[in-house]
Scaffold this active site. Structure first.
Site, PDB file in Angstrom:
ATOM      1  N   ALA A 170      34.044  33.271  35.153  1.00  0.00           N
ATOM      2  CA  ALA A 170      33.439  34.015  36.261  1.00  0.00           C
ATOM      3  C   ALA A 170      34.470  34.844  37.014  1.00  0.00           C
ATOM      4  O   ALA A 170      35.586  34.405  37.278  1.00  0.00           O
ATOM      5  CB  ALA A 170      32.713  33.096  37.246  1.00  0.00           C
ATOM      6  N   GLY A 171      34.054  36.071  37.336  1.00  0.00           N
ATOM      7  CA  GLY A 171      34.850  36.948  38.185  1.00  0.00           C
ATOM      8  C   GLY A 171      35.636  38.023  37.474  1.00  0.00           C
ATOM      9  O   GLY A 171      36.103  38.978  38.111  1.00  0.00           O
ATOM     10  N   GLY A 188      29.822  37.209  38.425  1.00  0.00           N
ATOM     11  CA  GLY A 188      29.340  38.590  38.387  1.00  0.00           C
ATOM     12  C   GLY A 188      29.983  39.529  39.375  1.00  0.00           C
ATOM     13  O   GLY A 188      29.604  40.707  39.451  1.00  0.00           O
ATOM     14  N   ASN A 246      31.029  37.439  30.717  1.00  0.00           N
ATOM     15  CA  ASN A 246      29.683  37.940  30.434  1.00  0.00           C
ATOM     16  C   ASN A 246      29.440  39.283  31.135  1.00  0.00           C
ATOM     17  O   ASN A 246      29.401  40.335  30.509  1.00  0.00           O
ATOM     18  CB  ASN A 246      28.642  36.914  30.848  1.00  0.00           C
ATOM     19  CG  ASN A 246      27.210  37.301  30.452  1.00  0.00           C
ATOM     20  OD1 ASN A 246      26.274  36.569  30.711  1.00  0.00           O
ATOM     21  ND2 ASN A 246      27.009  38.441  29.825  1.00  0.00           N
ATOM     22  N   THR A 247      29.316  39.244  32.472  1.00  0.00           N
ATOM     23  CA  THR A 247      28.908  40.437  33.213  1.00  0.00           C
ATOM     24  C   THR A 247      29.834  41.622  32.987  1.00  0.00           C
ATOM     25  O   THR A 247      29.371  42.765  32.874  1.00  0.00           O
ATOM     26  CB  THR A 247      28.834  40.119  34.717  1.00  0.00           C
ATOM     27  OG1 THR A 247      27.958  39.006  34.918  1.00  0.00           O
ATOM     28  CG2 THR A 247      28.325  41.314  35.503  1.00  0.00           C
ATOM     29  N   LYS A 262      28.036  23.748  28.676  1.00  0.00           N
ATOM     30  CA  LYS A 262      28.700  24.340  29.840  1.00  0.00           C
ATOM     31  C   LYS A 262      27.856  23.948  31.042  1.00  0.00           C
ATOM     32  O   LYS A 262      26.719  24.398  31.204  1.00  0.00           O
ATOM     33  CB  LYS A 262      28.794  25.855  29.719  1.00  0.00           C
ATOM     34  CG  LYS A 262      29.498  26.489  30.901  1.00  0.00           C
ATOM     35  CD  LYS A 262      29.268  27.987  30.965  1.00  0.00           C
ATOM     36  CE  LYS A 262      29.695  28.481  32.344  1.00  0.00           C
ATOM     37  NZ  LYS A 262      29.179  29.830  32.624  1.00  0.00           N
TER      38      LYS A 262
END
Length: 258
Positions: free
Chosen positions: A187-188, A161, A209-210, A100
């Site tokens: 992301a987001g 994040g 992830n976050t 990635k």
């Protein structure tokens, strides 16, 4: 859904939810959340997490490479040279040919340096890497990354994040319309409905992830994301009804008693 397989460069992926490993309290919580998510792709930051030196405590001690596909990432790299270095280190350590690819252009927003990203994608693709570049939601750049040899393109839904969800679904739709490689939102995502929206748009997978690691209950959120991703994919495959300005009766009038 058994006949709805995600295959990239000959590799079959069982889950369309991919997960990261950052921001958890400890490795034990990381492993529990990954298990709850049902994901079979786990991304790890080569320069931030010890996956190369097996002599000390290692994330791979908690994540079985025989069960999960390890996707190294170049998070934290701000130059093409750094990104290439960490990608090559991961492969030389025997982690994976998958990468990635991140080349960050700004420390505050963590938006990608798309010019550097394009250069690094072309170099690594020529070296035989299976490249998944993290980019912005620009349809032109997405196509150029595909042409440079990307195995899949990973446009952001919102800044890393941020938890803002899919800010520009229209750009994502244009990317999807023009792409000949899988598109994976990265992301987001902030909550389960964001993952569902990404999948309902037609994205091939979503990487989170976050939103999981930062939740009050990461294990419960991982479970929610699993079901949200499945639901969104099923809805996309089923085909939603068209939107109308006025009501349409659920029951037909034909045959009704007067």
């Amino acid at each position: 859904m058994d006949d709805d397989k995600l295959i990239i460069r000959g590799i079959e992926f069982k889950s369309r939810l991919w997960v990261g490993t950052g921001k958890y309290k400890n490795f034990e919580e990381t492993a529990r959340a990954i298990e709850a998510s049902g994901a079979d792709v786990v991304t790890v930051a080569v320069r931030r997490v010890n996956i190369i030196d097996r002599r000390s405590e290692n994330l791979l001690d908690y994540i079985d490479p025989k069960k999960y596909k390890i996707l190294p990432n170049t998070a934290g790299c701000y130059t093409v040279e750094d990104a290439l270095r960490y990608a090559r280190l991961a492969r030389e350590a025997g982690v994976s040919d998958l990468i990635k690819l991140e080349v960050i252009g700004d420390e505050k927003t963590l938006f990608p340096d798309v010019i550097g990203l394009l250069e690094a994608t072309e170099i690594l693709a020529k070296e035989g890497f299976i490249v998944f570049p993290y980019t912005n939601d620009d349809p032109i750049m997405a196509k150029r990354l595909e042409d440079a040899g990307a195995a899949a393109v990973m446009p952001l839904g919102a800044p890393i994040g941020s938890g803002l969800g899919i800010r520009n679904p229209f750009n994502i739709k244009i990317i999807l319309e023009n792409a000949k490689v899988p598109i994976i939102v990265d992301a987001g995502v902030g909550t389960a409905s964001d993952a569902t929206i990404a999948m309902e748009l037609g994205c091939d997978a979503v990487l989170i992830n976050t939103a999981i690691a930062g939740a009050k209950d990461p294990i419960a959120m991982a479970t929610a994301m699993k079901h949200a991703t499945i639901a969104g994919r099923l809805a996309y495959k089923a085909g939603r009804i068209s939107k109308k300005l006025y009501a349409t009766a659920s029951s037909p009038y034909d045959g009704m008693l007067s």
